[in-house]
Motif scaffolding. Structure first.
Motif, mmCIF file in Angstrom:
data_model
loop_
_atom_site.group_PDB
_atom_site.id
_atom_site.type_symbol
_atom_site.label_atom_id
_atom_site.label_comp_id
_atom_site.label_asym_id
_atom_site.label_seq_id
_atom_site.Cartn_x
_atom_site.Cartn_y
_atom_site.Cartn_z
ATOM 1 N N LEU A 38 -5.065 -1.373 -12.100
ATOM 2 C CA LEU A 38 -5.331 -1.210 -13.528
ATOM 3 C C LEU A 38 -4.530 -2.242 -14.311
ATOM 4 C CD1 LEU A 38 -4.929 2.682 -13.884
ATOM 5 C CD2 LEU A 38 -7.059 1.420 -13.532
ATOM 6 N N CYS A 39 -5.161 -2.862 -15.302
ATOM 7 C CA CYS A 39 -4.470 -3.846 -16.139
ATOM 8 C C CYS A 39 -4.585 -3.453 -17.608
ATOM 9 C CB CYS A 39 -5.070 -5.237 -15.941
ATOM 10 S SG CYS A 39 -4.880 -5.888 -14.266
ATOM 11 N N PHE A 40 -3.485 -3.597 -18.324
ATOM 12 C CA PHE A 40 -3.453 -3.309 -19.756
ATOM 13 C C PHE A 40 -3.014 -4.571 -20.484
ATOM 14 C CE2 PHE A 40 -2.836 0.644 -17.500
ATOM 15 C CZ PHE A 40 -3.679 1.526 -18.166
ATOM 16 N N ASP A 41 -3.885 -5.057 -21.361
ATOM 17 C CA ASP A 41 -3.614 -6.306 -22.079
ATOM 18 C C ASP A 41 -3.240 -6.013 -23.530
ATOM 19 O OD1 ASP A 41 -3.353 -9.010 -22.401
ATOM 20 O OD2 ASP A 41 -5.488 -9.481 -22.265
ATOM 21 N N THR A 42 -2.594 -6.980 -24.176
ATOM 22 C CA THR A 42 -2.170 -6.891 -25.582
ATOM 23 C C THR A 42 -1.268 -5.675 -25.803
ATOM 24 O OG1 THR A 42 -4.469 -7.618 -26.016
ATOM 25 C CG2 THR A 42 -3.034 -7.380 -27.910
ATOM 26 N N GLU A 92 0.812 -1.217 0.000
ATOM 27 C CA GLU A 92 0.000 0.000 0.000
ATOM 28 C C GLU A 92 0.846 1.268 0.000
ATOM 29 O OE1 GLU A 92 -4.087 -0.191 1.953
ATOM 30 O OE2 GLU A 92 -2.886 -1.472 3.263
ATOM 31 N N ASP A 93 0.256 2.314 -0.585
ATOM 32 C CA ASP A 93 0.862 3.645 -0.690
ATOM 33 C C ASP A 93 2.007 3.704 -1.690
ATOM 34 O OD1 ASP A 93 -0.894 4.661 1.252
ATOM 35 O OD2 ASP A 93 0.415 3.954 2.863
ATOM 36 N N GLU A 94 2.267 2.621 -2.394
ATOM 37 C CA GLU A 94 3.322 2.605 -3.404
ATOM 38 C C GLU A 94 2.715 2.372 -4.784
ATOM 39 O OE1 GLU A 94 6.341 -0.249 -2.629
ATOM 40 O OE2 GLU A 94 6.557 0.280 -0.520
ATOM 41 N N LEU A 95 3.430 2.839 -5.808
ATOM 42 C CA LEU A 95 3.087 2.472 -7.180
ATOM 43 C C LEU A 95 3.871 1.216 -7.516
ATOM 44 C CD1 LEU A 95 1.934 2.908 -10.057
ATOM 45 C CD2 LEU A 95 3.944 4.332 -10.527
ATOM 46 N N ARG A 96 3.180 0.162 -7.881
ATOM 47 C CA ARG A 96 3.830 -1.076 -8.293
ATOM 48 C C ARG A 96 3.433 -1.384 -9.737
ATOM 49 N NH1 ARG A 96 5.953 -4.571 -4.348
ATOM 50 N NH2 ARG A 96 6.866 -3.247 -2.729
ATOM 51 N N VAL A 97 4.421 -1.674 -10.576
ATOM 52 C CA VAL A 97 4.182 -1.990 -11.984
ATOM 53 C C VAL A 97 4.708 -3.388 -12.270
ATOM 54 C CG1 VAL A 97 4.635 -1.342 -14.380
ATOM 55 C CG2 VAL A 97 4.342 0.441 -12.645
ATOM 56 N N VAL A 100 2.173 9.284 -17.844
ATOM 57 C CA VAL A 100 1.197 9.329 -16.756
ATOM 58 C C VAL A 100 1.428 8.259 -15.697
ATOM 59 C CG1 VAL A 100 -1.259 9.054 -16.205
ATOM 60 C CG2 VAL A 100 -0.557 10.454 -18.163
ATOM 61 N N ILE A 101 1.664 7.022 -16.114
ATOM 62 C CA ILE A 101 1.751 5.915 -15.150
ATOM 63 C C ILE A 101 2.767 6.179 -14.034
ATOM 64 C CG2 ILE A 101 2.358 3.481 -14.854
ATOM 65 C CD1 ILE A 101 -0.402 3.978 -16.110
ATOM 66 N N PRO A 102 3.986 6.674 -14.329
ATOM 67 C CA PRO A 102 4.948 6.893 -13.237
ATOM 68 C C PRO A 102 4.497 7.917 -12.198
ATOM 69 C CG PRO A 102 6.060 6.867 -15.366
ATOM 70 C CD PRO A 102 4.594 6.932 -15.648
ATOM 71 N N GLN A 103 3.492 8.729 -12.532
ATOM 72 C CA GLN A 103 3.035 9.764 -11.607
ATOM 73 C C GLN A 103 1.883 9.304 -10.712
ATOM 74 O OE1 GLN A 103 2.725 13.806 -13.424
ATOM 75 N NE2 GLN A 103 3.219 12.763 -15.339
ATOM 76 N N LEU A 104 1.371 8.114 -10.964
ATOM 77 C CA LEU A 104 0.244 7.622 -10.174
ATOM 78 C C LEU A 104 0.714 7.159 -8.797
ATOM 79 C CD1 LEU A 104 -1.688 5.579 -12.892
ATOM 80 C CD2 LEU A 104 -1.853 8.020 -12.332
ATOM 81 N N LYS A 105 -0.129 7.366 -7.804
ATOM 82 C CA LYS A 105 0.199 6.980 -6.434
ATOM 83 C C LYS A 105 -0.755 5.891 -5.944
ATOM 84 C CE LYS A 105 1.906 11.618 -5.247
ATOM 85 N NZ LYS A 105 1.727 12.789 -4.348
ATOM 86 N N ALA A 160 -1.140 2.737 -6.438
ATOM 87 C CA ALA A 160 -1.795 1.995 -7.516
ATOM 88 C C ALA A 160 -0.955 0.798 -7.927
ATOM 89 C CB ALA A 160 -2.031 2.904 -8.720
ATOM 90 N N VAL A 161 -1.629 -0.187 -8.505
ATOM 91 C CA VAL A 161 -0.963 -1.340 -9.112
ATOM 92 C C VAL A 161 -1.300 -1.308 -10.596
ATOM 93 C CG1 VAL A 161 -0.732 -3.848 -9.166
ATOM 94 C CG2 VAL A 161 -1.219 -2.684 -7.001
#
Length: 207
Positions: A151-155, A33-38, A186-191, A193-194
């Motif tokens: 959030l999930c991004f496929d293909t 929690e409280d971290e951005l994980r990719v 945008v993604i690196p700026q999200l807090k 979030a997974v």
């Protein structure tokens, strides 16, 4: 006796089988929690990448210690070209989150679309587009101050390798898909979030 043909859908199990390592990695990311994980899932076609993503809200999230503080944002399949633009992917995420917020973003988006339809100055449109990114991030992070979003991004191979392949084969400049730059910015700026990307490995054009 002729075998009875089995529809492909009948081969699908109700529960995800195996994938213990991947399950644990996703669970650990959700619980951080409280971290951005990719997370980036890479594999050939048909090995179950999409099924793994679908199992997150159905099974994996239910085992997480913070499940009551998480919000499933959905799977965004980049096979669909309607989310290959900034406005397309942002609208899809807003619909998935069913968010009442993003007020500043929505107002600026309306201003941008009005100017774009009127054939406004390209420089001004570019400035507004950059401002929209910032307002989207602000609105998203206001939500994640209260709940962890997945959030999930496929293909993703469709936007990850396309421009490289066009340049290599044709020897021409190619602008790429608009959403690729959006994701990188945008993604690196999200807090809190997974974000999970799933796609095939880079294809080999020739041996």
């Amino acid at each position: 006796m002729c075998p009875v043909p089995v529809p492909l859908g009948a081969l699908r199990t109700k529960r995800l089988v195996g994938r213990t390592r991947e399950r644990e990695a996703i669970k650990a990311a959700i619980e951080a929690e409280d971290e951005l994980r990719v997370i980036h899932i890479i594999g050939g076609g048909g090995i179950g990448k999409t099924r793994l993503l679908e199992a997150i809200p159905e099974e994996i999230l239910l085992t997480c210690s913070n499940k009551d503080r998480c919000q499933w944002g959905g799977i965004f399949d980049l096979y669909h070209t309607d989310i290959h633009t900034n406005s397309g992917i942002e609208a899809a995420i807003l619909r998935a989150l069913d968010a009442d917020g993003f007020k500043e973003y929505r107002e600026k988006r309306a201003e941008y679309e009005k100017l774009r339809r009127a054939g406004g100055d390209p420089k001004l449109l570019e400035e507004l587009r950059e401002e929209l990114w910032k307002l989207f991030v602000k609105g998203f992070n206001e939500i994640t101050a209260q709940t962890r979003v997945i959030l999930c991004f496929d293909t993703v191979e469709l936007i990850q390798y396309e421009s490289d392949m066009v340049q290599e084969v044709c020897g021409i400049e190619y602008g790429g898909v608009e959403v690729r730059e959006w994701l990188k910015t945008v993604i690196p700026q999200l807090k809190n979030a997974v974000v999970i990307f799933a796609g095939r490995p880079k294809p080999q054009l020739w041996g």
